[in-house]
Scaffold this motif. Structure first.
Motif, PDB file in Angstrom:
ATOM      1  N   LEU A 253       0.810  -1.208   0.000  1.00  0.00           N
ATOM      2  CA  LEU A 253       0.000   0.000   0.000  1.00  0.00           C
ATOM      3  C   LEU A 253       0.848   1.265   0.000  1.00  0.00           C
ATOM      4  CD1 LEU A 253      -2.630  -1.131   2.646  1.00  0.00           C
ATOM      5  CD2 LEU A 253      -3.056  -0.781   0.202  1.00  0.00           C
ATOM      6  N   GLY A 254       0.267   2.331  -0.549  1.00  0.00           N
ATOM      7  CA  GLY A 254       0.867   3.653  -0.498  1.00  0.00           C
ATOM      8  C   GLY A 254      -0.209   4.694  -0.671  1.00  0.00           C
ATOM      9  N   GLY A 255       0.095   5.941  -0.307  1.00  0.00           N
ATOM     10  CA  GLY A 255      -0.879   7.014  -0.472  1.00  0.00           C
ATOM     11  C   GLY A 255      -1.182   7.309  -1.925  1.00  0.00           C
ATOM     12  N   THR A 256      -0.203   7.043  -2.797  1.00  0.00           N
ATOM     13  CA  THR A 256      -0.384   7.127  -4.244  1.00  0.00           C
ATOM     14  C   THR A 256       0.155   5.840  -4.857  1.00  0.00           C
ATOM     15  OG1 THR A 256       1.801   8.091  -4.652  1.00  0.00           O
ATOM     16  CG2 THR A 256      -0.022   9.615  -4.172  1.00  0.00           C
ATOM     17  N   GLU A 257      -0.165   5.599  -6.126  1.00  0.00           N
ATOM     18  CA  GLU A 257       0.358   4.397  -6.773  1.00  0.00           C
ATOM     19  C   GLU A 257       1.882   4.445  -6.848  1.00  0.00           C
ATOM     20  OE1 GLU A 257      -0.230   1.668 -10.797  1.00  0.00           O
ATOM     21  OE2 GLU A 257      -1.245   3.619 -10.643  1.00  0.00           O
ATOM     22  N   ALA A 258       2.443   5.626  -7.111  1.00  0.00           N
ATOM     23  CA  ALA A 258       3.898   5.760  -7.181  1.00  0.00           C
ATOM     24  C   ALA A 258       4.537   5.454  -5.834  1.00  0.00           C
ATOM     25  CB  ALA A 258       4.265   7.171  -7.633  1.00  0.00           C
ATOM     26  N   GLU A 259       3.906   5.889  -4.765  1.00  0.00           N
ATOM     27  CA  GLU A 259       4.421   5.603  -3.425  1.00  0.00           C
ATOM     28  C   GLU A 259       4.365   4.110  -3.129  1.00  0.00           C
ATOM     29  OE1 GLU A 259       2.930   6.433   1.112  1.00  0.00           O
ATOM     30  OE2 GLU A 259       2.900   8.151  -0.287  1.00  0.00           O
ATOM     31  N   ALA A 260       3.281   3.458  -3.543  1.00  0.00           N
ATOM     32  CA  ALA A 260       3.157   2.013  -3.329  1.00  0.00           C
ATOM     33  C   ALA A 260       4.238   1.268  -4.110  1.00  0.00           C
ATOM     34  CB  ALA A 260       1.767   1.540  -3.753  1.00  0.00           C
TER      35      ALA A 260
END
Length: 456
Positions: free
Chosen positions: A284-291
């Motif tokens: 998981l991440g706050g954005t797809e890039a973060e994930a």
């Protein structure tokens, strides 16, 4: 949306309670509690997180040996240490109130009377919250710890498992529900007409009974099974109430779902008396890039020698000396251990033309289960799609880092599922069967042939 529509869309959710996480390098992550396997507070806090999120159950995996490897290799692998699941389940039952607890126990290196008594004890003491993950000891090294250097054949292990389950079920039916009358005036503790000795004589076991424990709140613990080989599928179709499966994509999951439901029907069972739960590792991440960045960070922690060792174990074939950037050899001998997992891994490697490096990175992230990388909304959408398109009845969440991975899922994904009516907002009963929508079997009934909305 009607109540019936909501019930149809509601999914089962369990969580693997592993102190070192399912990801092979999860214990190395900065957020991980590295000594969690030695701390009961870790297990208690994680179970509380799952219960607060209203999950159906936590799942305790097990193997009865250290991995077959050198001491140097074992020193890099966190699965060397784990508590015995029944002992841990007993403790967790005291510090939780409603969540189910599924424990792994083998039919190969146990005896039916002994195991039936232990499971019935915990099911009674917990108020009916126990499930039994029935396994057949796929790890060959276990044989060396139980008086035999030779591991039983695949077919023999499954034949023993079927008789083992039959004996255990008969022992759990040793008493009518109202057998213990406790009549002080007459001096009668139980009605003798309501005691039912088993008197079993079979190929593997001779068990007289009765079990010296009353019938449990669930009638018997919920039966869970995870084998996906042909013998495993047949066993699940006959006796399992939950089958835990590893599927990589929607189409494969749909095929498995329809096949296992068909097999259950051929055994005279109602389709909803067997629930399908797919493994899922959420990154998981706050954005797809973060994930995606979180995923890359985890993957960078995998030591190649451990990745290859775990891959070799699952394949039943040593690939540790092969070039990392080469593929699997054309022929992989059939294993006597993880046959279904071997097939899944080999098919994935061939289909996607993966190198050994790419393959072990895929496999040891989640042991062959589906890995979904994205925001909580993206993960919830993925889960809803699988549920609504008849690919699964729910998911076994395999957090990549513990305890933060479980906490993040509970805090961000569960509310998304609740918002669209795909997950409960309160427990409707007190037993694991009630959470799963499984009927309480009558005494002497092999498996439920009908479904119920909830039984307390």
């Amino acid at each position: 949306m009607t109540n019936s529509d909501s019930q149809d869309r509601t999914m089962i959710l369990g969580a693997v309670l592993s102190p070192t996480s399912v990801h092979v390098a999860g214990w190395r992550h900065p957020d991980a509690v590295s000594n969690a396997g030695a701390e009961f507070d870790f297990f208690a806090d994680s179970a509380h997180t799952a219960e607060k999120a209203l999950l159906d159950f936590v799942f305790l995996a097990d193997e009865l040996c250290a991995p077959a490897a050198t001491a140097d290799m074992l020193s890099l692998d966190p699965v060397i240490y784990r508590y015995e699941p029944l002992t841990l389940a007993s403790a967790l039952a005291v510090v939780t109130k409603q969540i189910g607890i599924v424990v792994t126990q083998t039919t190969t290196y146990n005896e039916p009377y002994h195991l039936a008594r232990k499971l019935a004890s915990i099911d009674n003491l917990s108020g009916g919250r126990v499930g039994w993950n029935l396994v057949t000891s796929y790890v060959e090294a276990e044989a060396r710890n139980f008086g035999s250097g030779k591991h039983a054949s695949y077919q023999d292990r499954y034949a023993r498992a079927e008789e083992f389950f039959s004996v255990a079920s008969g022992l759990w039916d040793s008493w009518d529900d109202d057998a213990f009358v406790l009549d002080k005036e007459a001096g009668t503790y139980f009605d003798p007409s309501k005691m039912h000795p088993l008197d079993h004589e079979g190929e593997y076991f001779s068990v007289a009974g009765p079990l010296n424990i009353r019938r449990t709140p669930q009638g018997r613990p919920v039966a869970v099974q995870a084998g996906a080989s042909e013998p495993g599928l047949e066993l699940a179709a006959k006796l399992a109430e939950v089958t835990f499966t590893a599927q990589q994509d929607l189409e494969s999951a749909q095929n498995f779902y329809s096949d296992i439901k068909r097999r259950a029907a051929l055994n005279g069972r109602a389709a909803d008396s067997l629930k399908v739960v797919a493994g899922l590792c959420p990154i998981l991440g706050g954005t797809e890039a973060e994930a995606q960045a979180n995923y890359r960070e985890l993957q960078a922690l995998i030591r190649p020698e451990i990745g290859l060792a775990r891959l070799s174990q699952l394949l039943g074939f040593d690939v540790s000396g092969m070039p990392l950037d080469g593929g699997l050899p054309d022929r992989i001998p059939e294993t006597n251990s993880y046959q279904s997992r071997q097939r899944l891994i080999v098919e994935m490697a061939r289909r996607e033309k993966l190198s050994l490096r790419e393959l072990y990175q895929r496999v040891v992230t989640s042991y062959g289960h589906s890995t979904v990388i994205g925001t909580p909304e993206m993960l919830a959408d993925h889960m809803r799609q699988w549920r609504e398109q008849n690919a699964t009845d729910g998911f076994m969440i395999c957090p990549p880092v513990m305890p933060s991975g479980l906490h993040d899922f509970a805090e961000t994904v569960v509310p998304e599922l609740q918002r669209t009516g795909h997950f409960r907002t309160e427990y409707s009963g007190t037993t694991l069967r009630s959470h799963l929508g499984l009927a309480r079997p009558d005494r002497g009934q092999p498996l439920p042939r009908r479904s119920v909305d909830a039984l307390g």
